[in-house]
Motif scaffolding. Structure first.
Motif, mmCIF file in Angstrom:
data_model
loop_
_atom_site.group_PDB
_atom_site.id
_atom_site.type_symbol
_atom_site.label_atom_id
_atom_site.label_comp_id
_atom_site.label_asym_id
_atom_site.label_seq_id
_atom_site.Cartn_x
_atom_site.Cartn_y
_atom_site.Cartn_z
ATOM 1 N N LYS A 231 0.812 -1.219 0.000
ATOM 2 C CA LYS A 231 0.000 0.000 0.000
ATOM 3 C C LYS A 231 0.847 1.271 0.000
ATOM 4 C CE LYS A 231 -4.074 -1.940 2.289
ATOM 5 N NZ LYS A 231 -5.017 -1.799 3.433
ATOM 6 N N HIS A 233 2.747 4.272 -1.322
ATOM 7 C CA HIS A 233 2.847 5.088 -2.536
ATOM 8 C C HIS A 233 3.037 6.539 -2.127
ATOM 9 C CE1 HIS A 233 -1.231 6.833 -2.154
ATOM 10 N NE2 HIS A 233 -1.567 5.656 -1.678
ATOM 11 N N GLY A 235 2.407 10.409 -2.322
ATOM 12 C CA GLY A 235 1.334 11.299 -2.732
ATOM 13 C C GLY A 235 1.814 12.282 -3.791
ATOM 14 N N ARG A 236 0.902 13.110 -4.234
ATOM 15 C CA ARG A 236 1.233 14.071 -5.292
ATOM 16 C C ARG A 236 2.343 15.016 -4.849
ATOM 17 N NH1 ARG A 236 -0.661 19.268 -6.047
ATOM 18 N NH2 ARG A 236 -0.470 20.096 -8.181
ATOM 19 N N SER A 331 -1.097 3.639 -11.537
ATOM 20 C CA SER A 331 -2.542 3.851 -11.394
ATOM 21 C C SER A 331 -2.864 4.960 -10.405
ATOM 22 C CB SER A 331 -3.209 2.544 -10.948
ATOM 23 O OG SER A 331 -2.673 2.109 -9.703
ATOM 24 N N GLN A 332 -1.947 5.242 -9.474
ATOM 25 C CA GLN A 332 -2.136 6.341 -8.534
ATOM 26 C C GLN A 332 -1.055 7.404 -8.703
ATOM 27 O OE1 GLN A 332 -3.061 5.145 -4.434
ATOM 28 N NE2 GLN A 332 -3.274 3.043 -5.118
ATOM 29 N N GLN A 337 -3.596 10.951 -11.486
ATOM 30 C CA GLN A 337 -4.282 11.945 -10.658
ATOM 31 C C GLN A 337 -4.667 13.176 -11.474
ATOM 32 O OE1 GLN A 337 -2.211 12.836 -6.978
ATOM 33 N NE2 GLN A 337 -1.404 10.757 -6.852
ATOM 34 N N GLN A 340 -7.655 12.308 -13.493
ATOM 35 C CA GLN A 340 -8.824 12.233 -12.631
ATOM 36 C C GLN A 340 -9.346 13.619 -12.285
ATOM 37 O OE1 GLN A 340 -10.554 9.658 -11.756
ATOM 38 N NE2 GLN A 340 -11.929 10.686 -10.315
#
Length: 357
Positions: A231, A233, A235-236, A331-332, A337, A340
């Motif tokens: 899990k 990853h 963040g931006r 994907s994230q 993002q 999205q």
């Protein structure tokens, strides 16, 4: 948090005594990883807050008795402060992401405070202070030990017949001149590599302090949110920060000619490399999980890949390259993002247009 029995608390305090006795080895090791901070959090998770608090006091006292004021500052800011922040977040059952951020920030703030206060009180940088400490220790030893040190530094070659530990093989003048040259070389090496080592220690310690106690409490059924490596990853904001660090390291490598260019390159490259390495570990673990690999096999794969990535002293390792690809194109990732957000903005605009008269 659960109740801890008296026997468990006493056992934790006994471990704290062992930590204090090992402080001559643990504190210098902090340039690689701050083991006492991690152990204090592990004691909190396994043996309770009382044992962690007692162990913290013992560790600070031991560090102060060994290294004076510098040891006390290191104990308070590098070991106890991050551990205390982690304990509070664990006690309040904060979310995993918040605990990880808190661990990293606390470790960075503690290290910065330690370096700042040490520089102000001692009047020299950490590299200079360490070099002076080594000189003081060697000067207090018999001449033969100083000659052994010079031999380890490559300044002299020891005779095949051995060495007299009391008198050595050099004259006092030769020993003093070679010692000055050897310590100057050591000081330059420290000024070059120590900033990167401290940055690496700060990040790895923060990550371990955020993850290991969380896993311990989660396995004991503490009702605490815990994320597996799959899990993980960035963040931006963290991804953008890591990319900026990598670009900055390239600037210092290619364009800058200042004396601080090499240490700055190592620091920024280290930050970017570790950040993307963690992202890469998460991406690899997700792929292994999707392929049906067992937890044990996934753990060994991650350990092996991480060990291989450490062979890359500078630059970006293969695992970090996987992390970059995942952080940007995954994907994230940043692009996902961005798409999205554009999709949501377009839907909001369409809904707004449909509502107009």
């Amino acid at each position: 948090m659960k109740h801890y029995s008296l026997g468990r608390t006493v056992a934790g305090c006994a471990i704290g005594v062992g930590m204090a006795l090992c402080m001559p080895f643990l504190l210098p090791l902090s340039v690689v990883i701050v083991v006492p901070a991690l152990l204090l959090l592990a004691l909190f998770a396994a043996f309770g807050p009382v044992s962690a608090a007692v162990s913290a006091v013992l560790c600070v006292a031991s560090a102060g008795s060994l290294f004076g004021a510098v040891g006390i500052y290191a104990g308070l800011f590098v070991m106890v402060l991050p551990a205390a922040v982690g304990c509070v977040l664990l006690w309040r059952k904060a979310g995993y992401a918040l605990r990880m951020k808190g661990a990293l920030i606390a470790q960075a703030v503690g290290l910065a405070a330690f370096l700042g206060i040490t520089t102000l009180t001692v009047g020299m940088s950490l590299a200079d202070a360490f070099t002076q400490f080594v000189y003081g220790q060697i000067s207090a030893m018999p001449a033969g030990f100083a000659d052994y040190y010079l031999a380890m530094m490559g300044a002299i070659q020891l005779p095949e017949t051995g060495i007299d530990l009391l008198h050595g093989v050099l004259s006092a003048q030769e020993r003093a001149e070679l010692m000055e040259q050897a310590l100057a070389t050591q000081n330059n090496v420290l000024k070059l590599g120590l900033p990167g080592m401290l940055a690496s220690s700060c990040l790895y310690t923060g990550i371990l302090c955020g993850h290991v106690p969380s896993r311990m409490l989660a396995r004991r059924g503490a009702g605490l949110e815990h994320w597996g490596v799959h899990k993980w990853h960035l963040g931006r904001d963290a991804t953008i920060f890591a990319i900026l660090c990598f670009v900055t390291s390239l600037y210092f490598l290619v364009f800058s000619r200042s004396s601080a260019a090499a240490p700055a390159y190592i620091v920024f490259d280290t930050i970017a490399n570790i950040a993307f390495t963690m992202q890469g570990m998460g991406a690899v673990d997700r792929m292994c999980l999707k392929s049906g690999q067992s937890r044990t096999k996934r753990a060994w794969i991650l350990v092996g890949l991480f060990a291989l990535s450490q062979l890359t002293q500078f630059g970006i390792s293969v695992l970090a390259l996987v992390g970059i690809a995942s952080a940007v194109w995954g994907s994230q990732g940043l692009l996902a993002q961005h798409r999205q957000r554009r999709r949501e903005r377009r839907n909001d605009d369409n809904n707004h247009d449909e509502g107009e008269f």
